[in-house]
Design an enzyme around this catalytic site. Structure first.
Site, PDB file in Angstrom:
ATOM      1  N   LYS A 111       8.084  13.024   2.406  1.00 37.21           N
ATOM      2  CA  LYS A 111       8.777  11.948   1.959  1.00 37.21           C
ATOM      3  C   LYS A 111       9.926  11.635   3.222  1.00 37.21           C
ATOM      4  O   LYS A 111      10.226  12.692   3.770  1.00 37.21           O
ATOM      5  CB  LYS A 111       9.209  11.950   0.732  1.00 37.21           C
TER       6      LYS A 111
HETATM    7  C1  LIG Z   1       3.035   6.325  -4.753  1.00 35.39           C
HETATM    8  C2  LIG Z   1       3.348   7.625  -5.171  1.00 35.39           C
HETATM    9  N1  LIG Z   1       3.744   7.693  -6.401  1.00 35.39           N
HETATM   10  C3  LIG Z   1       3.922   9.059  -6.963  1.00 35.39           C
HETATM   11  C4  LIG Z   1       3.832  10.129  -6.060  1.00 35.39           C
HETATM   12  C5  LIG Z   1       4.194  11.528  -6.672  1.00 35.39           C
HETATM   13  O1  LIG Z   1       5.046  12.161  -6.175  1.00 35.39           O
HETATM   14  P1  LIG Z   1       5.511  13.868  -6.150  1.00 35.39           P
HETATM   15  O2  LIG Z   1       4.659  14.509  -5.105  1.00 35.39           O
HETATM   16  O3  LIG Z   1       6.856  13.930  -5.897  1.00 35.39           O
HETATM   17  O4  LIG Z   1       5.153  13.872  -7.334  1.00 35.39           O
HETATM   18  C6  LIG Z   1       3.480   9.982  -4.869  1.00 35.39           C
HETATM   19  C7  LIG Z   1       3.317  11.176  -3.948  1.00 35.39           C
HETATM   20  O5  LIG Z   1       2.734  11.207  -2.920  1.00 35.39           O
HETATM   21  C8  LIG Z   1       3.065   8.749  -4.327  1.00 35.39           C
HETATM   22  O6  LIG Z   1       2.633   8.584  -3.411  1.00 35.39           O
END
Ligand SMILES: Cc1ncc(COP(=O)(O)O)c(C=O)c1O
Length: 405
Positions: free
Chosen positions: A201
Site C-alpha cells: 500500500k
Molecule cells: C479494497 C481493499 N479493501 C480492503 C483490503 C484489506 O486490506 P488489509 O490487507 O490491510 O486487510 C484490501 C487489500 O488489498 C483492498 O484492496
C-alpha cells in the site's frame, strides 16, 4: 532477451519504500522492552488523526479488521444487508458475512472502477421495496486510490438511512476534489473510514490498518472490540504505575491491535506520505503521457485527486490479437511483475454458490476484470525501470495489433 530468467533484474509489481529511518525506529522499539500495543501505537494514532483531520483514529493489524470493527460498531447484525461493489478485494464483503449480514452488490462505473451512484440508487430503491431486510450501510471502495462520488453516496445515505463506511484501503493520502467536501481526505467523509498499511500500500507497516471516525461512540466501541472486548489498554495493565492486573470483558471482542513495532514503521512512513505521493503522481503522469497515443490501451485520466496506489491499464480486446492473460505472460517473460485488480467477487465460488450470481450480473465489473492489468507504480521505481515497462507495454501492443482487414 528473456529478462524473466534473470531474477536480479525482475521488476516486482510492488515494493515498499523502507529506509534507514524506518530501520532505526524499529530497532528502537526492539530495544525498548515493549513490543506490542503501547505508546508508539498511540502516537501513530494521534499523528494519523491529525494528518487526515479526523477526531479519532484506531490503529489495527489490518484494514480487514478495520472494516469488520466498523460494521460491528455501526450495529450491523445477522440478517442485515450492506451495499457495496463486487469490484473489490475479499475483505470488503467477507466482513459483512462475519457478522451474519449479506452484501448487496451494485456495479461500477466503467471509467473509474468505483461504485456507480446511479446503479447504487437503483439497487437501493428496488431492494428495499422488494425485500424484508433493508440495506443498513454502504461501503464505497475508492478503487486504485481515486475517491468515489461521495456527494451522491451521501445523498443516498441520507435518503435510505445508511451508514457510510469508506474502504479507503487504496486511498491514502488523497483529498476530495469538488463540491461540499473540498479539502477533506478520502476516508474522513463517511461515518467511519478504514485505511490499509499492507506491504503493497501507499504507506506500510507490513500488515496494518487504521480506522478513523468523528464519532466518539463508534471509536470507543472499536477500541474495546479490537482487543477482546477488554475495557482497558494492555499497556496500562503491564507498564504504568497506575496499571493493575484487573480487567473486565464487556463483549466477545477480537484480536486486532497494532503492535508498537508496526506503528514505529507507520510513524516514519506517515512523515514520508506526501513525498511518496509525489513520486507516484510523477509515474502516473509518465505512463499517461506514453500510453495515451495508443488505441489498444485504455488508461485513467491524470488527476491530482488520486492516491495512485494502482496504475491500471485496460487492453482493448478488439484491437489486439492477444488477450489480457497473454499480455501478462509476455510482460512476465520480459521481467515485469503485474497484478490484476480485481477478480470481481460475484464470480468467486463462495458468492456464486450463496447468491447464485452469473458472470454478467455485474457486466462492468466483469468487463473491467477481463481487460485490466495493474503495472508497477511505487516511489522506488527507477527511471530506467519505468522506461522499460512503458516501452515493453507499447512493444507488445504494437506486435499484437490487429491489422485492418
Ligand atoms: C479494497 C481493499 N479493501 C480492503 C483490503 C484489506 O486490506 P488489509 O490487507 O490491510 O486487510 C484490501 C487489500 O488489498 C483492498 O484492496
Amino acid at each position: 532477451m528473456n529478462r524473466n530468467t534473470d531474477r536480479e533484474n525482475f521488476i516486482p509489481f510492488a515494493r515498499p519504500s523502507i529506509g534507514e529511518e524506518e530501520e532505526e525506529a524499529v530497532i528502537k522499539v526492539l530495544r525498548s522492552g515493549w513490543l506490542t500495543t503501547g505508546k508508539i501505537a498511540e502516537k501513530f494514532e494521534t499523528e494519523f488523526a491529525g494528518f487526515v483531520g479526523s477526531k479519532y483514529a484506531a490503529a489495527l493489524n489490518s484494514a480487514t479488521a478495520g472494516l469488520h470493527l466498523a460494521l460491528e460498531a455501526a450495529g450491523i447484525k445477522r440478517g442485515d444487508r450492506v451495499i457495496t461493489t463486487p469490484f473489490t478485494f475479499a475483505s470488503t464483503a467477507e466482513v459483512i458475512r462475519y457478522l451474519g449480514a449479506d452484501p448487496v452488490f451494485a456495479d461500477i462505473e466503467e471509467e473509474t472502477g468505483n461504485i456507480s451512484p446511479d446503479l447504487m440508487f437503483k439497487t437501493l430503491s428496488e431492494y428495499n421495496e422488494r425485500e424484508k431486510a433493508k440495506i443498513k450501510a454502504v461501503i464505497p471502495v475508492h478503487f486504485a486510490g481515486l475517491p468515489c462520488s461521495m456527494e451522491e453516496i451521501e445523498d443516498a445515505a441520507d435518503k435510505f438511512e445508511l451508514q457510510i463506511i469508506e474502504d479507503s484501503a487504496h486511498a491514502f493520502p488523497v483529498k476530495l476534489a469538488e463540491g461540499r467536501y473540498k479539502g477533506r481526505y478520502a476516508g474522513t467523509v463517511g461515518d467511519m473510514g478504514v485505511y490499509s498499511f499492507y506491504a503493497t500500500k501507499t504507506i506500510t507497516t507490513g500488515e496494518g490498518g487504521m480506522l478513523v471516525t468523528d464519532s466518539k461512540t463508534c471509536y470507543e466501541r472499536v477500541k474495546v472490540m479490537r482487543l477482546h472486548g477488554i475495557d482497558r489498554d494492555v499497556f496500562d495493565r503491564y507498564n504504568s504505575i497506575e496499571g493493575s492486573w484487573k480487567y473486565d470483558i464487556t463483549a466477545p471482542g477480537f484480536k486486532y491491535n497494532m503492535t508498537d513495532l508496526a506503528a514505529a514503521l507507520g510513524l516514519v512512513q506517515l512523515k514520508n506520505a506526501v513525498n511518496f505521493l509525489e513520486k507516484r503522481r510523477a509515474i502516473a503522469r509518465y505512463y499517461i503521457e506514453t500510453f495515451s497515443q495508443y488505441d489498444f490501451l485504455k488508461i485513467p485520466d491524470y488527476s491530482p485527486e488520486h492516491a495512485w496506489h494502482l496504475f491500471v491499464i485496460r487492453i482493448a480486446p478488439e484491437k489486439l490479437t492477444i488477450g489480457r492473460d497473454g499480455f501478462i505472460e509476455l510482460l512476465k517473460e520480459e521481467g515485469i511483475g503485474t497484478s490484476v485488480h480485481f477478480i470481481p467477487l460475484h464470480i468467486m465460488t463462495y458468492y456464486k454458490k450463496r447468491y447464485g450470481f452469473k458472470e454478467n450480473d455485474f457486466p462492468e465489473s466483469f468487463k473491467r476484470y477481463r481487460n485490466s492489468i495493474s503495472i508497477p507504480i511505487y516511489p522506488g521505481l527507477s527511471d530506467d525501470s519505468l522506461q522499460l515497462i512503458s516501452e515493453t507495454v507499447v512493444k507488445i501492443g504494437k506486435k499484437y495489433y490487429k491489422k485492418a482487414t
